[in-house]
Write an enzyme that holds these catalytic residues in place. Structure first.
Site, PDB file in Angstrom:
ATOM      1  N   HIS A  85       0.840  -1.192   0.000  1.00 26.79           N
ATOM      2  CA  HIS A  85       0.000   0.000   0.000  1.00 26.79           C
ATOM      3  C   HIS A  85       0.874   1.240   0.000  1.00 26.79           C
ATOM      4  O   HIS A  85       1.857   1.313   0.731  1.00 26.79           O
ATOM      5  CB  HIS A  85      -0.921   0.046   1.234  1.00 26.79           C
ATOM      6  CG  HIS A  85      -1.812   1.244   1.219  1.00 26.79           C
ATOM      7  ND1 HIS A  85      -2.962   1.309   0.471  1.00 26.79           N
ATOM      8  CD2 HIS A  85      -1.685   2.457   1.804  1.00 26.79           C
ATOM      9  CE1 HIS A  85      -3.513   2.494   0.611  1.00 26.79           C
ATOM     10  NE2 HIS A  85      -2.753   3.222   1.417  1.00 26.79           N
ATOM     11  N   ASP A 164     -16.238   1.845   5.438  1.00 25.49           N
ATOM     12  CA  ASP A 164     -15.201   2.772   4.973  1.00 25.49           C
ATOM     13  C   ASP A 164     -15.732   3.670   3.856  1.00 25.49           C
ATOM     14  O   ASP A 164     -15.450   4.872   3.835  1.00 25.49           O
ATOM     15  CB  ASP A 164     -13.967   2.000   4.488  1.00 25.49           C
ATOM     16  CG  ASP A 164     -12.942   2.939   3.871  1.00 25.49           C
ATOM     17  OD1 ASP A 164     -12.453   3.816   4.608  1.00 25.49           O
ATOM     18  OD2 ASP A 164     -12.658   2.827   2.670  1.00 25.49           O
ATOM     19  N   SER A 186      -9.109   3.267   7.840  1.00 20.02           N
ATOM     20  CA  SER A 186      -9.632   3.247   6.469  1.00 20.02           C
ATOM     21  C   SER A 186      -8.770   2.341   5.579  1.00 20.02           C
ATOM     22  O   SER A 186      -9.276   1.450   4.885  1.00 20.02           O
ATOM     23  CB  SER A 186      -9.646   4.689   5.930  1.00 20.02           C
ATOM     24  OG  SER A 186      -9.880   4.717   4.554  1.00 20.02           O
ATOM     25  N   LYS A 190      -9.619  -2.104   4.374  1.00 20.39           N
ATOM     26  CA  LYS A 190      -9.648  -2.665   3.013  1.00 20.39           C
ATOM     27  C   LYS A 190      -8.580  -3.746   2.859  1.00 20.39           C
ATOM     28  O   LYS A 190      -8.830  -4.807   2.301  1.00 20.39           O
ATOM     29  CB  LYS A 190      -9.442  -1.540   1.990  1.00 20.39           C
ATOM     30  CG  LYS A 190     -10.701  -0.697   1.830  1.00 20.39           C
ATOM     31  CD  LYS A 190     -10.465   0.584   1.072  1.00 20.39           C
ATOM     32  CE  LYS A 190      -9.731   1.598   1.899  1.00 20.39           C
ATOM     33  NZ  LYS A 190      -9.856   2.991   1.544  1.00 20.39           N
TER      34      LYS A 190
HETATM   35  N1  URA Z   1      -6.571   6.260   1.558  1.00 25.94           N
HETATM   36  C1  URA Z   1      -7.575   5.592   2.151  1.00 25.94           C
HETATM   37  O1  URA Z   1      -7.987   4.540   1.704  1.00 25.94           O
HETATM   38  N2  URA Z   1      -8.111   6.108   3.247  1.00 25.94           N
HETATM   39  C2  URA Z   1      -7.687   7.270   3.797  1.00 25.94           C
HETATM   40  O2  URA Z   1      -8.218   7.685   4.792  1.00 25.94           O
HETATM   41  C3  URA Z   1      -6.633   7.961   3.159  1.00 25.94           C
HETATM   42  C4  URA Z   1      -6.092   7.420   2.038  1.00 25.94           C
END
Ligand code: URA
Length: 433
Positions: A85, A164, A186, A190
């Protein structure tokens, strides 16, 4: 007792900087998803969380609730399963190279990815420049793809971490995006829905990043790493420099083009490759695999073959993989040339990112020929912008389009800062956690 709970009491406790319990957070998050709690109360809680912060256990509790608010992938396969990520950068095409590279080492990569956000381009927008490419897949399609070819890159579906989606939408409208606990929950809600064993995290720092200072980037990296570990995920976190666009291409089509040129062994932008290989190696190490030579996987075509399989599986036209120049061949090219002889000492990377995102509908992006540290002589090309073949073709709009392209060229030129001497070289990998 859950039935006695009231949203207003939970909001009030957070307003008074109390620590919320898992049960309270679960109850609230369920209410957000099933519509029992109205947006104004969710927004109030988000603002209280933003202003008063959350400790690591609360952040963990929120992450768990948000993950459990939906379904996840189920990947009962023998291979290790890893993802990467990035907090978002300019020219950041690391995912496009890393996913097939790591997948070619027999590590499964179930990657949920996002769209352009602010001045940072989204991996999904980039992939859409390959005609036919489907990026909205069902959970079942994603599972099938990972089982069959070892990777997928697709968007979050309505069934994955629905809390989210709702919360992010409200954060965007209520000035509560830049909160470390809210960003942590957040992102991880995911990632944890992907059924992964581990994650390589790239927190970008600098002019083209959302996080501008090393101290804040470290806080974010530590928060994500700590919660991930508590959730049983192996993680390596890096803080990497985002003061200059990564690689030479910025924008949808040109970034896929640059990715393919790298996978074909034709190009090797050192900044981009240092970040990509560092993160890929971290995944290989976390997976416990020994003796893998990542550069050899690029050189012998394994990573490119995996990319081709991935494009084919998701309905993309593989002739664009076989002949990457097709991605830009219908474009009208315009050069931006240097108006002096000097060294490039800085670039306004956020402005460059914003230009690329704002012109997505009419251009395939910008390729930079000179970056920080390079010397440009007067008249040398600094960058080329690739206007889409159909852009500005309407005779009624041609004049407006010419003004627009002129403004964009000036904006790119003014994003360069020149000086008489080369600037000090910057480390790409600023810190490893
Ligand atoms: N990306 C995300 O998925 N969530 C956030 O809060 C910031 C960046």
């Amino acid at each position: 007792m859950e039935e006695d709970m009231r949203a207003v009491d939970i909001i009030t406790r957070k307003r008074d900087a109390k620590v919320l319990f898992q049960g309270e957070i679960d109850w609230f998050v369920r209410g957000i998803v099933d519509g029992r709690i109205p947006d104004h109360q969710t927004s109030a809680l988000l603002m209280a969380m933003f202003l008063n912060g959350m400790d690591i256990d609360e952040t963990l509790a929120l992450t768990k609730s948000m993950t459990e608010s939906g379904e996840g992938l189920d990947l009962p396969i023998l291979k290790p399963k890893f993802d990467k990520h990035s907090t978002g950068g300019v020219g950041d095409k690391v995912s496009l190279i890393l996913a097939p590279l790591v997948a070619s080492c027999s590590i499964a990569v179930p990657m949920l990815s996002g769209r352009s956000l602010g001045h940072t381009g989204g991996t999904l927008n980039k992939l859409e420049s390959i005609p036919g490419m489907r990026i909205h897949l069902s959970i079942e399609e994603m599972e099938k793809e990972v089982k069959e070819i070892g990777m997928v890159i697709a968007g979050q579906t309505e069934r994955i971490a629905p809390a989210d989606r709702k919360i992010y939408h409200l954060r965007d409208k209520t000035g509560t995006v830049e909160s470390i606990p809210l960003i942590t929950s957040s992102i991880l809600s995911k990632k944890l829905s992907e059924d992964i064993d581990g994650l390589a995290l790239d927190v970008k720092v600098g002019k083209g990043a959302f996080v501008k200072t090393i101290d804040n980037a470290r806080l974010l990296a530590e928060s994500i790493a700590e919660v991930a570990k508590k959730m049983g995920i192996r993680i390596r976190a890096f803080m990497t420099s985002m003061n200059v666009p990564l690689g030479n291409a910025v924008g949808t089509g040109v970034e896929v083009y640059e990715t393919l040129m790298i996978l074909e062994g034709e190009e090797y932008p050192s900044d981009l490759m240092e970040v990509t290989l560092t993160l890929s190696q971290a995944i290989v190490d976390l997976a416990g695999l020994r003796g893998i030579d990542l550069t050899e996987k690029i050189r012998d075509g394994s990573a490119l073959r995996k990319f081709r399989e991935f494009v084919e599986f998701q309905g993309g036209d593989v002739s664009y993989v076989d002949a990457p120049e097709k991605l830009i061949e219908d474009c009208t090219r315009e050069e931006i040339v240097s108006n002096r002889s000097a060294y490039v000492v800085a670039m306004d990377t956020e402005k460059i990112g914003k230009i690329a995102v704002d012109t997505e509908s009419v251009s395939r992006g910008i390729i930079f020929h000179k970056k920080v540290g390079d010397r440009a002589e007067r008249g040398n090309p600094l960058a080329t912008i690739f206007w889409r073949g159909d852009a500005g073709r309407d005779p009624d709009q041609r004049e407006d389009f010419t003004h627009f392209t002129g403004d964009i060229k000036n904006a790119i030129l003014s994003s360069y800062e020149f000086g008489p001497d080369p600037p000090p070289t910057e480390e790409m990998i600023i810190e490893r956690l």
